[in-house]
Write a protein that holds these residues in place. Structure first.
Motif, short mmCIF file in Angstrom:
data_model
loop_
_atom_site.label_atom_id
_atom_site.label_comp_id
_atom_site.label_asym_id
_atom_site.label_seq_id
_atom_site.Cartn_x
_atom_site.Cartn_y
_atom_site.Cartn_z
N GLU A 76 0.83 -1.20 0.00
CA GLU A 76 0.00 0.00 0.00
C GLU A 76 0.87 1.26 0.00
OE1 GLU A 76 -3.07 0.20 -0.47
OE2 GLU A 76 -4.04 -1.66 0.18
N TRP B 274 -5.31 -9.23 -2.59
CA TRP B 274 -4.85 -7.85 -2.79
C TRP B 274 -4.42 -7.66 -4.23
CZ3 TRP B 274 -0.74 -5.04 -4.48
CH2 TRP B 274 -0.68 -3.69 -4.11
N ARG C 147 -6.37 -5.40 -7.62
CA ARG C 147 -5.66 -4.26 -8.22
C ARG C 147 -5.02 -4.59 -9.56
NH1 ARG C 147 -5.99 -4.46 -3.09
NH2 ARG C 147 -6.28 -2.60 -1.81
N GLN D 80 2.71 1.60 -3.48
CA GLN D 80 1.74 1.86 -4.55
C GLN D 80 1.46 3.36 -4.69
OE1 GLN D 80 0.84 -0.16 -6.83
NE2 GLN D 80 -1.34 -0.61 -6.91
#
Length: 332
Positions: free
Chosen positions: A177, A206, A210, A180
């Motif tokens: 996260e 996850w 994405r 990203q």
């Protein structure tokens, strides 16, 4: 061979890749032969297994040098994935995520690989002394400079002997996260196999949410799921399995029911189908962006692995794999 894509950039690769590490690192040195490894890489490319996964630390450096000899002739056939972030010392492996080092390491990998661009550049391990955003930012600069096409992260979890342990990859997801926000993640590489399915809990979802590619490392359980290793078979001192808790004679015997189950499923699909192909087909069945990367250093094994893409497991097969006993023995 079926093609699958990596990340939003939709870089296409063969559905089964080739892990090149065993050719020069972590497995029995006496069985590593350069000429045979070169033939193995060529065979993989002939079969459509275009993703060649290596790292600068393998050897160190010799794995990239070996691949460079193939890429000099067949760069257009290959998708080159290498890694940065780990240094091999006399006694220890240490992380180095300093931006200056990342830039120098990339240039060195390009020279060894005899190419002007790396298709996927992966952070092997975050450096605890350097904010991961700084390391990732340096890697993003390499993309902008045209030296790298896409970025990936190798996920590390605290491994457990039990399936389903919550939070195994929570720290990795938090790191993903963070990076990203700096530059898009195209791929995550983590262990995924019949006897180590923990990535199915949080990490693979996850990626799926994405559009991030998932490179399944060790999909054959370091060779155990092939059914060719016997309990009590000795490993050379330099072989990582010689110190691996799951590869003691006791644990190998205790985990034989997993191989027996894979062999039973294979038999339903024909005499020529192997437990290894069932194990790879199970990984392939976990999602369209999942690309198993089995390690191999013999032509016969890459040929067998590539053939797994033609094996379609039934719902009954998948349920039977899911009902196999959890692997015994700690990974710690």
């Amino acid at each position: 061979m079926e093609r699958r894509t990596i990340g939003a950039s939709a870089l296409a690769v063969g559905a089964v890749g080739l892990g090149c590490m065993p050719m020069s690192w972590a497995y029995s040195a006496s069985r590593q032969r350069g000429d045979e490894s070169l033939r193995t890489v060529h065979r993989a490319l002939d079969l459509g297994s275009s993703l060649l996964d290596t790292a600068d630390m393998y050897g160190p450096f010799t794995n990239e040098l070996l691949l460079g000899r193939v890429l000099r002739q067949r760069r257009a056939d290959a998708f080159v994935s290498t890694k940065v972030g780990l240094l091999v010392g006399d006694q220890h492996i240490v992380a180095n995520g300093r931006p200056g080092y990342v830039r120098r390491a990339c240039d060195a990998s390009l020279r060894r690989l005899q190419t002007d661009v790396i298709d996927l550049y992966q952070l092997h391990r975050p450096d605890p002394e350097v904010p991961i955003e700084e390391t990732w930012g340096a890697m993003a600069e390499l993309v902008r400079a045209g030296k790298v096409r896409a970025l990936g992260l190798c996920a590390v979890g605290a491994r457990s002997a039990r399936r389903g342990r919550a939070g195994l990859y929570d720290a990795t997801v938090r790191q993903l996260e963070r990076v990203q926000q700096v530059f898009p993640v195209s791929a995550v590489q983590a262990e995924l196999s019949v006897w180590s399915p923990e990535a199915l809990e949080t990490l693979l979802p996850w990626c799926q949410a994405r559009g991030v590619g998932f490179l399944a490392a060790m999909p054959l359980g370091n060779g155990f799921l092939t059914g060719t290793l016997r309990p009590g078979a000795g490993f050379e001192p330099d072989d990582l399995r010689a110190r691996h808790p799951r590869f003691t004679a006791e644990m190998m015997a205790a985990n034989q029911p997993i191989v027996v189950g894979l062999r039973r499923i294979a038999a339903r699909h024909g005499e020529a189908v192997t437990p290894a192909q069932v194990a790879l087909a199970w990984v392939l069945a976990q999602g369209r962006q999942v690309i198993p990367v089995p390690g191999a250093k013999r032509e016969r094994w890459v040929t067998e692995n590539a053939a797994a893409t033609a094996l379609r497991l039934t719902a009954e097969d998948l349920a039977e794999v899911g009902a196999l006993p959890a692997a015994l023995g700690s990974w710690e």
